[in-house]
Design an enzyme around this catalytic site. Sequence first.
Site, PDB file in Angstrom:
ATOM      1  N   SER A 143       1.421 -11.017  -0.925  1.00 26.61           N
ATOM      2  CA  SER A 143       2.040 -12.303  -0.562  1.00 26.61           C
ATOM      3  C   SER A 143       1.586 -13.362  -1.558  1.00 26.61           C
ATOM      4  CB  SER A 143       1.576 -12.720   0.839  1.00 26.61           C
ATOM      5  OG  SER A 143       1.905 -14.066   1.090  1.00 26.61           O
ATOM      6  N   TYR A 156      -4.963 -13.895   7.141  1.00 23.38           N
ATOM      7  CA  TYR A 156      -3.836 -13.346   6.365  1.00 23.38           C
ATOM      8  C   TYR A 156      -4.106 -13.492   4.867  1.00 23.38           C
ATOM      9  CZ  TYR A 156       1.089 -12.727   4.935  1.00 23.38           C
ATOM     10  OH  TYR A 156       2.259 -12.278   4.357  1.00 23.38           O
TER      11      TYR A 156
HETATM   12  N1  LIG Z   1       8.877 -12.508   5.342  1.00 24.01           N
HETATM   13  C1  LIG Z   1       8.135 -13.239   4.524  1.00 24.01           C
HETATM   14  O1  LIG Z   1       8.390 -14.449   4.330  1.00 24.01           O
HETATM   15  C2  LIG Z   1       6.985 -12.595   3.755  1.00 24.01           C
HETATM   16  C3  LIG Z   1       6.392 -13.339   2.720  1.00 24.01           C
HETATM   17  C4  LIG Z   1       5.347 -12.772   1.997  1.00 24.01           C
HETATM   18  C5  LIG Z   1       4.906 -11.483   2.290  1.00 24.01           C
HETATM   19  N2  LIG Z   1       5.485 -10.790   3.300  1.00 24.01           N
HETATM   20  C6  LIG Z   1       4.972  -9.430   3.558  1.00 24.01           C
HETATM   21  O2  LIG Z   1       6.035  -8.504   3.529  1.00 24.01           O
HETATM   22  C7  LIG Z   1       5.762  -7.430   4.440  1.00 24.01           C
HETATM   23  C8  LIG Z   1       6.946  -7.275   5.387  1.00 24.01           C
HETATM   24  O3  LIG Z   1       7.129  -8.498   6.082  1.00 24.01           O
HETATM   25  P1  LIG Z   1       8.450  -8.783   6.949  1.00 24.01           P
HETATM   26  O4  LIG Z   1       8.656 -10.242   6.966  1.00 24.01           O
HETATM   27  O5  LIG Z   1       9.551  -7.891   6.520  1.00 24.01           O
HETATM   28  O6  LIG Z   1       7.909  -8.343   8.406  1.00 24.01           O
HETATM   29  P2  LIG Z   1       8.731  -7.815   9.684  1.00 24.01           P
HETATM   30  O7  LIG Z   1       7.905  -8.193  10.867  1.00 24.01           O
HETATM   31  O8  LIG Z   1      10.151  -8.244   9.629  1.00 24.01           O
HETATM   32  O9  LIG Z   1       8.670  -6.223   9.503  1.00 24.01           O
HETATM   33  C9  LIG Z   1       7.435  -5.558   9.515  1.00 24.01           C
HETATM   34  C10 LIG Z   1       7.651  -4.092   9.841  1.00 24.01           C
HETATM   35  O10 LIG Z   1       6.358  -3.448   9.853  1.00 24.01           O
HETATM   36  C11 LIG Z   1       6.235  -2.680  11.036  1.00 24.01           C
HETATM   37  N3  LIG Z   1       4.819  -2.559  11.387  1.00 24.01           N
HETATM   38  C12 LIG Z   1       4.002  -3.512  11.930  1.00 24.01           C
HETATM   39  N4  LIG Z   1       2.786  -2.993  12.155  1.00 24.01           N
HETATM   40  C13 LIG Z   1       2.820  -1.695  11.740  1.00 24.01           C
HETATM   41  C14 LIG Z   1       1.872  -0.636  11.732  1.00 24.01           C
HETATM   42  N5  LIG Z   1       0.630  -0.794  12.221  1.00 24.01           N
HETATM   43  N6  LIG Z   1       2.247   0.560  11.234  1.00 24.01           N
HETATM   44  C15 LIG Z   1       3.505   0.752  10.749  1.00 24.01           C
HETATM   45  N7  LIG Z   1       4.456  -0.197  10.761  1.00 24.01           N
HETATM   46  C16 LIG Z   1       4.112  -1.414  11.256  1.00 24.01           C
HETATM   47  C17 LIG Z   1       7.042  -3.448  12.086  1.00 24.01           C
HETATM   48  O11 LIG Z   1       7.371  -2.632  13.201  1.00 24.01           O
HETATM   49  C18 LIG Z   1       8.266  -3.866  11.236  1.00 24.01           C
HETATM   50  O12 LIG Z   1       9.186  -2.807  11.164  1.00 24.01           O
HETATM   51  C19 LIG Z   1       4.448  -7.779   5.134  1.00 24.01           C
HETATM   52  O13 LIG Z   1       3.373  -7.114   4.489  1.00 24.01           O
HETATM   53  C20 LIG Z   1       4.341  -9.284   4.940  1.00 24.01           C
HETATM   54  O14 LIG Z   1       3.005  -9.747   4.943  1.00 24.01           O
HETATM   55  C21 LIG Z   1       6.513 -11.308   4.037  1.00 24.01           C
END
Ligand SMILES: NC(=O)c1ccc[n+]([C@@H]2O[C@H](COP(=O)([O-])OP(=O)(O)OC[C@H]3O[C@@H](n4cnc5c(N)ncnc54)[C@H](O)[C@@H]3O)[C@@H](O)[C@H]2O)c1
Length: 262
Positions: A143, A156
Amino acid sequence: MSDFKNKIIIVTGAGNGIGRGIAKLMAEQGAKVIIATKEDTEGYQVEQDMTAAGYCAKYIQTDVRDEQSVQHMLRTTETEVGNVDVLVNNAGITIFKPLIETTLDDWNKVIDTDLKGVFLCSKYAAQNMIAHKTKGCIINISSNHAYRTLPDTEVYAAAKGGINAMTRSMAISLGKYGIRVNSICPGFTDTHHYQNWLTAKENPEVLEQEIHALHALGSISTPTDIAHMVSFLASDKSRNVTGADFLVDGGLTSRLYYSQKF
Ligand SMILES: NC(=O)c1ccc[n+]([C@@H]2O[C@H](COP(=O)([O-])OP(=O)(O)OC[C@H]3O[C@@H](n4cnc5c(N)ncnc54)[C@H](O)[C@@H]3O)[C@@H](O)[C@H]2O)c1
């Protein structure tokens, strides 16, 4: 496109958001995609949507916090699909809370999923790659909070900073096997996770306009924007790229501070 024909790509947390976007793009480009996610409803739905569209996808229920679950996912991939070429460590959760209210349980939840999960999946995927002499790659979804952050994000930010540090160490350790390790640092990305965060705020419409205005390119990312960077890092086009972090954030993190004056 068939850049990844017959390549086996594991995407953790592919049941939703960025992970689902990565799984879809890689499958469109010919990969056999393992949807390694925690929730059955999401996992089966993504598998069904992708196979109905003619792509090769398999859901394997996986909790990245649990060593046995991760080992089971890698064993099932190996026996039922084949040897892993690419691991995308995407599964992650977020708890944003004031430091003085953050509990040890909050710390453990975020660190277990976002940091320990990357360690466990990378360890067992690398074992598989080394055993089969696969010159594979590992891509960690970190991130922009690893670089610059906001109040109330201590846990985080620590997890994501840890991922970037671990990326460099793994790149050095695994380079001798021809395995490359890189991280992608998304900024705001339009997922349900982001939408839930936004709608819980006061005046979400105003806030959303402000957020977009902070971006040099005027908008937040989509899961497909992140997936295109994964595609580049998983391909031979990046054959000499390892140990690097890539911001995909529309220029958000380049900004020193925001002022209406300039
Ligand atoms: N959306 C954003 O703005 C953003 C920004 C920077 C980084 N990220 C990173 O991108 C990644 C995905 O984020 P997102 O926004 O798509 O999240 P999201 O919540 O939409 O999806 C996350 C997925 O991970 C799964 N998950 C959660 N815990 C788990 C576990 N213990 N084992 C296996 N699967 C698990 C959930 O069921 C879901 O399918 C994360 O690492 C997040 O930190 C997201």
